[in-house]
Design a protein around this motif. Structure first.
Motif, PDB file in Angstrom:
ATOM      1  N   ILE B  51     -22.083  11.261 -49.364  1.00  0.00           N
ATOM      2  CA  ILE B  51     -23.675  11.003 -49.846  1.00  0.00           C
ATOM      3  C   ILE B  51     -23.872  11.151 -51.131  1.00  0.00           C
ATOM      4  O   ILE B  51     -24.863  10.385 -51.696  1.00  0.00           O
ATOM      5  N   LEU B  52     -23.210  11.983 -51.893  1.00  0.00           N
ATOM      6  CA  LEU B  52     -23.146  12.116 -53.321  1.00  0.00           C
ATOM      7  C   LEU B  52     -22.018  11.571 -53.958  1.00  0.00           C
ATOM      8  O   LEU B  52     -20.784  11.782 -53.371  1.00  0.00           O
ATOM      9  N   GLN B  53     -22.220  10.885 -55.246  1.00  0.00           N
ATOM     10  CA  GLN B  53     -20.790  10.580 -55.899  1.00  0.00           C
ATOM     11  C   GLN B  53     -20.524  11.532 -56.943  1.00  0.00           C
ATOM     12  O   GLN B  53     -21.097  12.288 -57.437  1.00  0.00           O
ATOM     13  N   PRO B  54     -19.199  11.912 -56.720  1.00  0.00           N
ATOM     14  CA  PRO B  54     -18.647  12.897 -57.766  1.00  0.00           C
ATOM     15  C   PRO B  54     -18.666  12.524 -59.061  1.00  0.00           C
ATOM     16  O   PRO B  54     -18.374  11.035 -59.380  1.00  0.00           O
ATOM     17  N   THR B  55     -18.928  13.282 -60.308  1.00  0.00           N
ATOM     18  CA  THR B  55     -19.064  12.817 -61.280  1.00  0.00           C
ATOM     19  C   THR B  55     -17.490  12.559 -61.832  1.00  0.00           C
ATOM     20  O   THR B  55     -17.259  11.701 -62.691  1.00  0.00           O
ATOM     21  N   ALA B  56     -16.807  13.493 -61.145  1.00  0.00           N
ATOM     22  CA  ALA B  56     -15.228  13.275 -61.526  1.00  0.00           C
ATOM     23  C   ALA B  56     -14.461  13.763 -60.441  1.00  0.00           C
ATOM     24  O   ALA B  56     -15.010  14.662 -59.700  1.00  0.00           O
ATOM     25  N   GLY B  57     -13.265  13.221 -60.209  1.00  0.00           N
ATOM     26  CA  GLY B  57     -12.291  13.720 -59.062  1.00  0.00           C
ATOM     27  C   GLY B  57     -12.085  12.833 -57.961  1.00  0.00           C
ATOM     28  O   GLY B  57     -12.738  11.734 -58.074  1.00  0.00           O
ATOM     29  N   GLU B  58     -11.424  13.204 -56.977  1.00  0.00           N
ATOM     30  CA  GLU B  58     -11.052  12.335 -56.031  1.00  0.00           C
ATOM     31  C   GLU B  58     -11.088  12.769 -54.574  1.00  0.00           C
ATOM     32  O   GLU B  58     -10.848  14.299 -54.448  1.00  0.00           O
ATOM     33  N   ILE B  59     -11.814  12.333 -53.651  1.00  0.00           N
ATOM     34  CA  ILE B  59     -11.562  12.927 -52.273  1.00  0.00           C
ATOM     35  C   ILE B  59     -11.193  12.120 -51.188  1.00  0.00           C
ATOM     36  O   ILE B  59     -11.687  10.680 -51.251  1.00  0.00           O
TER      37      ILE B  59
END
Lengths: 580, 254
Positions: B51-59
């Motif tokens: 739903i939200l895009q992370p500013t940084a990092g990986e999921i």
């Protein structure tokens, strides 16, 4: 009195104008039409622009009436010197006041329903140690403050400009202002009394949707009736009215007396006439507050009684679960269900664009027919234009008007500037499902496109039937009617994706108090302006009719393709980043 | 399995709602995400669900990146949001059928699965009504059923017990346990510490966007305060004046 004042202030501060609901964003800021996303400077600037626009748009009427009256020898020092001119002056004043009051009567019915019956705060207020009369009086004050905007915008600028240009005495302005603020009380009270009586006799909670649809349809019929009843009220030579709208002049009792007072401010009896209007207004307020203890409290409780029998699932309905569906048809069907099952969306999003286009062109057709013209004379005239050499000069103008009108009327299709906003807080869920973004977009664009085409279809058919066939004219017009609305839709969708309004509590807020709708209207004017500018440029560079048609067709298709590309890139980016 | 690798979310470029958070949630466990209001729990769940895009990092969910392979990743989980006010103009049955189509559930099992869940959560009688006529608890139940019918390997539930009656809450907790016991994953956020203490295999505590503890309740007691309840430890861990122990073994992330 003290409690009334405390409650009135609280209601005004917490009001969403027509629903009386406290709304707070996640950051704790109040969300209102003008505060959302705007800082103080921008709000002031926006307010000034709106004020200037209203003074111009509604004041210009007063300017033309004054110009005509002065040209005919109107004497402000002795208005009664020429009875015909005095009658024209009074009829003009009636035409300035009555539309505002009539609008207030129609819109006020919704406001009153929202404030008295559908109000979200009712449960809280009923539990407070307040007299029903205090609640009703505070709600009435709240209703009045927001309702007054309509006559103030529609009537005040024109009345002031009219008085200034005619050189009327200061008493004219005093009487005009008193008529406005006390006259507005009357339709508002009539609405409130009607709503209270209806609340007392009907359990609206069970039929709220039907109530909204029926009353909105009645309001549209009322507007048509008002326009029709006004036909024949104008003298074609002087272009001044000879009378007010016949069927509606009793919407505000004693208004005719007040108009006499405004037009003859120096007469001794005028003050009594104004006082009679004020007496009627105050009398209605007192009646309403008195009735409140007998009507409101009980009505508020009983009319909110809910509970209904459930319809059990049949075996067939259980078995229907075995049928599967594809994503896109499912999403399209979901969009339509969301729209037609909500009376607010049904009227404001599904039906409004069609009604708007039919109203605009229907009114034009009526006025055309009223002037003694008929279809064959129009056809004959158009045949001459198409056949003559003047088509090189006349047709580009017709196209430019068609471009401007199509662009603007397309923006009245509010399906796309509310496409994501309508999802509300549920927009989150949409993004968590295994659905392609293109499927979500296509479903929404499909519904918006269908509404646009349905809205324009009657007009396209009418134009093609009325106008003589021309190899140049019809394909270009078809491109305008098809591609321009779709381009406006695409761009309006991007506007909504950029800043969706998801934190709403009632559908009215999405369909009516959504800045994205206004932004998309402005955008449509820019799009229309670009195309008109391209036509003008082509003419200036010496292009003939073929060149103009090529510019129109190419420009429309180019803009459409550009909007699709924009949606596919920027739109998707906005969807991922801003819809939550 | 859910893998969060140094995820950060910033709304305005300055203040971080989630700050450099790394976490792994394994198959076969119920993982509880705890934290005060505004700590970043929901933001975290919204990033995991796309739903939200992370500013940084990986999921990644079961190996599929939510950023680069969102469709495959989303087919691995079902999500229950903290706000059940969705699709109010749909009838309950229409919503469930819609969800069954979205998650491509086999037609042969749809009816039985929906019937079973609707009866378990006492909604069978009202499935023909529009969701707008449901109470808050009923709306929560219909969203819950919508999420459960697809039986995905990973469940992500944001405050799932809110508004549920005791029986439904009990049934849900049982289902969560059964799901984990089948070597599948359950991630849920809650404010109810008793629930977390009772059913979670591991918990993560988030405060001001940072993961301040991650491990079992036993580990928390071992490294922090013996014989204390989760409530006592939670209150102390999230207190303004608390500073993390300078103990390299303090389980922040495993």
């Amino acid at each position: 009195m003290k409690k009334w004042w405390i409650l009135t202030k609280a209601l005004v501060k917490g009001s969403d104008v027509f629903g009386l609901e406290m709304r707070e964003s996640k950051k704790g800021k109040k969300l209102t039409l003008f505060s959302r996303g705007l800082d103080r400077t921008k709000k002031i600037l926006l307010g000034m622009v709106i004020f200037a626009y209203m003074v111009f748009a509604f004041g210009i009427n007063g300017y033309y009436v004054a110009k005509q009256l002065l040209a005919m020898g109107f004497d402000a020092g002795n208005p009664a010197a020429d009875p015909a001119l005095l009658a024209a002056f009074q009829a003009s004043l009636t035409q300035l006041y009555l539309p505002g009051f009539f609008m207030l009567l129609g819109m006020g019915f919704f406001y009153a329903a929202g404030i008295f019956f559908f109000a979200e705060d009712l449960d809280t207020l009923l539990a407070l140690p307040l007299k029903p009369s205090t609640i009703v009086a505070a709600k009435l004050a709240n209703l009045y403050i927001f309702s007054l905007v309509i006559p103030l915008a529609l009537t005040l600028p024109a009345t002031v400009i009219l008085g200034y240009m005619l050189g009327m005495s200061p008493i004219y302005y005093l009487y005009a202002f008193l008529t406005l603020i006390f006259g507005a009380v009357i339709p508002m009270c009539l609405d409130a009394i009607l709503i209270l009586l209806m609340m007392r006799t009907a359990v609206f909670a069970k039929s709220k949707d039907r109530f909204m649809i029926v009353t909105q349809v009645l309001m549209f019929i009322g507007i048509f009736a008002f326009v029709l009843s006004n036909m024949g009220s104008f003298n074609m030579d002087t272009e001044l009215p000879t009378t007010g709208p016949v069927a509606f002049q009793y919407v505000v009792p004693m208004l005719n007396r007040a108009i006499e007072a405004i037009s003859l401010p120096q007469n001794a009896s005028s003050i009594l006439k104004i006082m009679s209007l004020i007496a009627v207004a105050l009398g209605l307020v007192i009646l309403l507050v008195l009735l409140s203890s007998r009507l409101y409290l009980r009505a508020a409780r009983e009319s909110r009684a809910t509970g209904h029998a459930h319809k059990p699932m049949t075996t067939k309905e259980w078995h229907s679960l075995r049928q599967t569906g594809k994503d896109l048809p499912n999403m399209v069907s979901r969009e339509f269900k969301m729209l037609y099952r909500s009376p607010t969306f049904l009227m404001n999003i599904l039906a409004f664009p069609v009604i708007m286009i039919i109203s605009v062109f229907g009114t034009m057709a009526f006025s055309f027919l009223q002037k003694g013209q008929d279809l064959s004379s129009l056809k004959a005239r158009m045949t001459i234009v198409f056949a003559s050499e003047s088509k090189e000069t006349v047709l580009p103008i017709i196209f430019m008007v068609a471009l401007g009108v199509t662009a603007f009327l397309s923006s009245t299709n509010t399906c796309m500037p509310t496409a994501i906003s309508r999802e509300g807080r549920g927009a989150d869920m949409l993004k968590s499902w295994p659905l392609r973004i293109s499927t979500v977009f296509l479903a929404k664009l499909f519904v918006g496109g269908i509404i646009s085409l349905l809205a324009w279809l009657p007009l396209v058919i009418a134009v093609f039937v009325v106008l003589p066939f021309s190899i140049y004219f019809q394909p270009a017009l078809l491109i305008i009617f098809v591609f321009l609305p779709l381009t406006v839709n695409n761009l309006a969708f991007i506007i909504d994706l950029n800043k969706p309004f998801l934190e709403w509590n009632s559908e009215q807020q999405v369909a009516k108090q959504n800045m994205n709708i206004f932004k998309s209207m402005l955008m449509s004017l820019v799009v229309g302006g670009l195309l008109v500018g391209a036509v003008l440029l082509a003419k200036k560079l010496g292009g003939d009719l073929i060149a103009v048609l090529a510019v129109i067709s190419g420009g429309n298709i180019l803009l459409f393709v550009a909007s699709i590309l924009l949606l596919n890139t920027v739109g998707k980016k906005y969807y991922l980043e801003r819809v939550s | 399995m859910i893998t969060l690798d140094k995820i950060t979310k910033s709304y305005d470029g300055k203040k971080k709602a989630v700050d450099n958070l790394s976490l792994e949630i394994y198959p076969g466990e119920i993982f509880g995400l705890l934290g005060p209001n505004g700590a970043g729990k929901t933001t975290c769940l919204k990033m995991i669900t796309g739903i939200l895009q992370p500013t940084a990092g990986e999921i990644a969910i079961n190996g599929y990146s939510i950023l680069s392979r969102p469709l495959e990743a989303k087919k691995q989980f079902s999500f229950v949001s903290d706000d059940p006010n969705v699709f109010l103009r749909f009838k309950g049955i229409e919503y469930l059928k819609f969800m069954a189509d979205i998650y491509e559930i086999d037609p042969s099992v749809r009816e039985s699965r929906i019937r079973e869940l609707a009866e378990e959560y006492s909604l069978a009688d009202v499935l023909n009504d529009q969701i707008s006529s449901y109470s808050h608890g009923m709306r929560q139940k219909i969203v819950l059923i919508g999420a459960l019918i697809s039986e995905p390997p990973v469940w992500i539930l944001d405050e799932p017990m809110t508004g549920l009656d005791p029986r439904s809450s009990f049934n849900l907790k049982n289902r969560m346990r059964q799901h984990a016991d089948a070597n599948l994953t359950v991630l849920f956020s809650t404010h109810v510490l008793e629930v977390a203490e009772k059913i979670c295999d591991r918990v993560g505590i988030i405060d001001k966007g940072r993961l301040i503890f991650c491990g079992t309740i036993k580990e928390m007691r071992d490294h922090f305060k013996e014989n204390a309840s989760l409530e006592e430890m939670f209150l102390e861990l999230t207190d303004e004046s608390f500073h993390l122990p300078e103990d390299n073994n303090f389980p922040i992330s495993h």
